[in-house]
Enzyme design. Structure first.
Site, PDB file in Angstrom:
ATOM      1  N   VAL A  34      -2.615   5.442  -0.661  1.00 55.86           N
ATOM      2  CA  VAL A  34      -4.053   5.229  -0.453  1.00 55.86           C
ATOM      3  C   VAL A  34      -4.241   3.733  -0.182  1.00 55.86           C
ATOM      4  O   VAL A  34      -4.450   2.931  -1.094  1.00 55.86           O
ATOM      5  CB  VAL A  34      -4.859   5.762  -1.653  1.00 55.86           C
ATOM      6  CG1 VAL A  34      -6.356   5.569  -1.432  1.00 55.86           C
ATOM      7  CG2 VAL A  34      -4.556   7.254  -1.837  1.00 55.86           C
ATOM      8  N   HIS A  35      -4.156   3.403   1.111  1.00 56.60           N
ATOM      9  CA  HIS A  35      -4.007   2.011   1.530  1.00 56.60           C
ATOM     10  C   HIS A  35      -5.226   1.120   1.246  1.00 56.60           C
ATOM     11  O   HIS A  35      -5.109   0.049   0.646  1.00 56.60           O
ATOM     12  CB  HIS A  35      -3.759   1.950   3.056  1.00 56.60           C
ATOM     13  CG  HIS A  35      -2.631   2.789   3.546  1.00 56.60           C
ATOM     14  ND1 HIS A  35      -1.320   2.394   3.473  1.00 56.60           N
ATOM     15  CD2 HIS A  35      -2.610   4.010   4.145  1.00 56.60           C
ATOM     16  CE1 HIS A  35      -0.541   3.319   4.001  1.00 56.60           C
ATOM     17  NE2 HIS A  35      -1.299   4.316   4.411  1.00 56.60           N
ATOM     18  N   ASP A  36      -6.383   1.529   1.781  1.00 60.12           N
ATOM     19  CA  ASP A  36      -7.502   0.582   1.903  1.00 60.12           C
ATOM     20  C   ASP A  36      -8.075   0.059   0.589  1.00 60.12           C
ATOM     21  O   ASP A  36      -8.481  -1.117   0.534  1.00 60.12           O
ATOM     22  CB  ASP A  36      -8.613   1.207   2.750  1.00 60.12           C
ATOM     23  CG  ASP A  36      -8.215   1.341   4.213  1.00 60.12           C
ATOM     24  OD1 ASP A  36      -7.294   0.620   4.652  1.00 60.12           O
ATOM     25  OD2 ASP A  36      -8.821   2.162   4.928  1.00 60.12           O
ATOM     26  N   VAL A  38      -6.682  -1.059  -1.841  1.00 54.79           N
ATOM     27  CA  VAL A  38      -5.916  -2.216  -2.334  1.00 54.79           C
ATOM     28  C   VAL A  38      -6.599  -3.526  -1.898  1.00 54.79           C
ATOM     29  O   VAL A  38      -6.565  -4.525  -2.627  1.00 54.79           O
ATOM     30  CB  VAL A  38      -4.444  -2.165  -1.862  1.00 54.79           C
ATOM     31  CG1 VAL A  38      -3.671  -3.368  -2.393  1.00 54.79           C
ATOM     32  CG2 VAL A  38      -3.775  -0.870  -2.302  1.00 54.79           C
ATOM     33  N   THR A  75       0.817  -1.220   0.000  1.00 52.79           N
ATOM     34  CA  THR A  75       0.000   0.000   0.000  1.00 52.79           C
ATOM     35  C   THR A  75       0.852   1.273   0.000  1.00 52.79           C
ATOM     36  O   THR A  75       0.398   2.318  -0.445  1.00 52.79           O
ATOM     37  CB  THR A  75      -1.011   0.033   1.167  1.00 52.79           C
ATOM     38  OG1 THR A  75      -0.304   0.138   2.412  1.00 52.79           O
ATOM     39  CG2 THR A  75      -1.913  -1.184   1.173  1.00 52.79           C
TER      40      THR A  75
END
Ligand code: BDR
Ligand code: CA
Length: 343
Positions: free
Chosen positions: A266-268, A270, A208
């Site tokens: 922008v982690h989530d 993924v 991420t």
């Protein structure tokens, strides 16, 4: 010894024509964008959305969920409030990243949708028990609800196709040197999940931190334009979803810029892309465990990169992503909610 970083086969994650999913998170700017991607995707059937305490206290993440469901026109999706605190640890939030509301930045619509009367965990159990097929859980916050579900309703395990989650990092943490935020908030819950035997897809910091949105990508999103007061929702005062997403990203960017990032990781989303577009990810299957004690390492996800344990892997750990393809997916989701013709 060399690390085998094979392209992830789609075998375990090949989507059926339509894949039922439950979204569980702590919105959160990147949770909001993850939910936008899931709600926009024609082959994901979002059966429920639940909240957990994480980025902000539960009352706030739940209010954010109601606003997001209104914004995205998801009035038919059952919504419920989940666990208000981690299994063992005291709650901790992330106002430095997401603001005091958990979703600071643009003004969002007041909710026109209502909560179910049951808890988030009860809603998850009901959806799983009544589904004609196993359901994926996409978890983008601390794993408190998921662990509570597994402990309180062990019969539903058979009905969980897998858990795709954002959390952890084999190489490092972001909230302590060893621990990523979602794992650090509730390591005991993560421990239940890692030991569950359920197929796990891990979108941790290894991947991420490469899922980066740059300034020029935000401009590209802004140029999508779109219809204010869109029939599927929209912001108050005629703010378009395009503008809201751009402002979320700018807010999220602010925190990361101060840390020296070139863009915003922008982690989530993924964890959503792991189901919808696994071909843009690469990773490795390995045994992952979580440290629940440790003076320096509580919340660390310990990955058996070199297969030293000889045990069968319990987790597919994503390690890399085709960044430009990822940006394209976010732009396409914005287009979906903006009633514009894709260019
Ligand atoms: C994770 O922590 C939260 O702040 C984000 O929403 C994401 O789920 C990243 O460490
Ligand atoms: Ca989150």
């Amino acid at each position: 010894m060399s690390i085998t970083t094979q392209a992830v086969t789609t075998q375990a994650v090949t989507m059926q024509a339509v894949t039922p999913v439950i979204l569980d998170g702590d919105p959160g700017h990147d949770d909001a964008i993850a939910w936008m991607l899931a709600l926009a995707h024609p082959r994901l059937d979002v059966r429920a959305i639940t909240t957990v305490a994480g980025n902000a206290p539960i009352e706030q993440t739940t209010l954010n969920m109601l606003r997001l469901a209104t914004l995205f026109g998801a009035e038919d999706v059952p919504l419920a409030q989940g666990c208000s605190r981690p299994l063992v640890a005291p709650p901790q939030a992330a106002p430095s990243v997401h603001g005091a509301s958990g979703l600071d930045g643009p003004t969002l619509p007041e909710p026109t949708v209502a909560l179910q009367e049951c808890s988030g965990v009860e809603l998850m159990a009901r959806i799983l028990r009544t589904s004609d097929r196993p359901v994926w859980i996409i978890a983008t916050g601390p794993l408190t609800n998921v662990a509570t579900l597994l402990m309180a309703y062990p019969d539903v395990k058979e009905q969980i196709a897998g858990i795709s989650f954002m959390g952890g990092g084999i190489r490092s943490g972001n909230w302590t040197p060893a621990a990523e935020f979602n794992m650090l908030v509730d390591p005991e819950a993560a421990s239940v999940v890692f030991a569950s035997g359920i197929p796990l897809l891990m979108a941790g910091l290894d991947v991420t931190e490469k899922a980066m949105i740059m300034e020029e990508d935000v401009e590209r999103i802004r140029q999508v334009g779109g219809v204010a007061g869109h029939s599927a929702g929209g912001g108050p005062g005629g703010t378009s979803i395009t503008e809201i997403v751009a402002e979320w990203l700018e807010f999220f960017f602010g925190f990361h810029r101060e840390l020296g990032y070139e863009g915003a990781p922008v982690h989530d989303p993924v964890a959503v892309v792991a189901l919808t577009h696994p071909e843009i990810l690469t990773g490795q299957d390995m045994v992952v465990s979580i440290e629940t004690s440790g003076a320096y390492t509580r919340g660390a996800t310990v990955g058996d990169v070199y297969h030293t344990t000889g045990k069968a892997p319990n987790t597919r750990v994503f390690l890399d992503i085709e960044r430009e393809a990822y940006v394209d997916l976010i732009v396409e989701a914005v287009e979906h909610f903006s009633e514009v013709t894709p260019s």
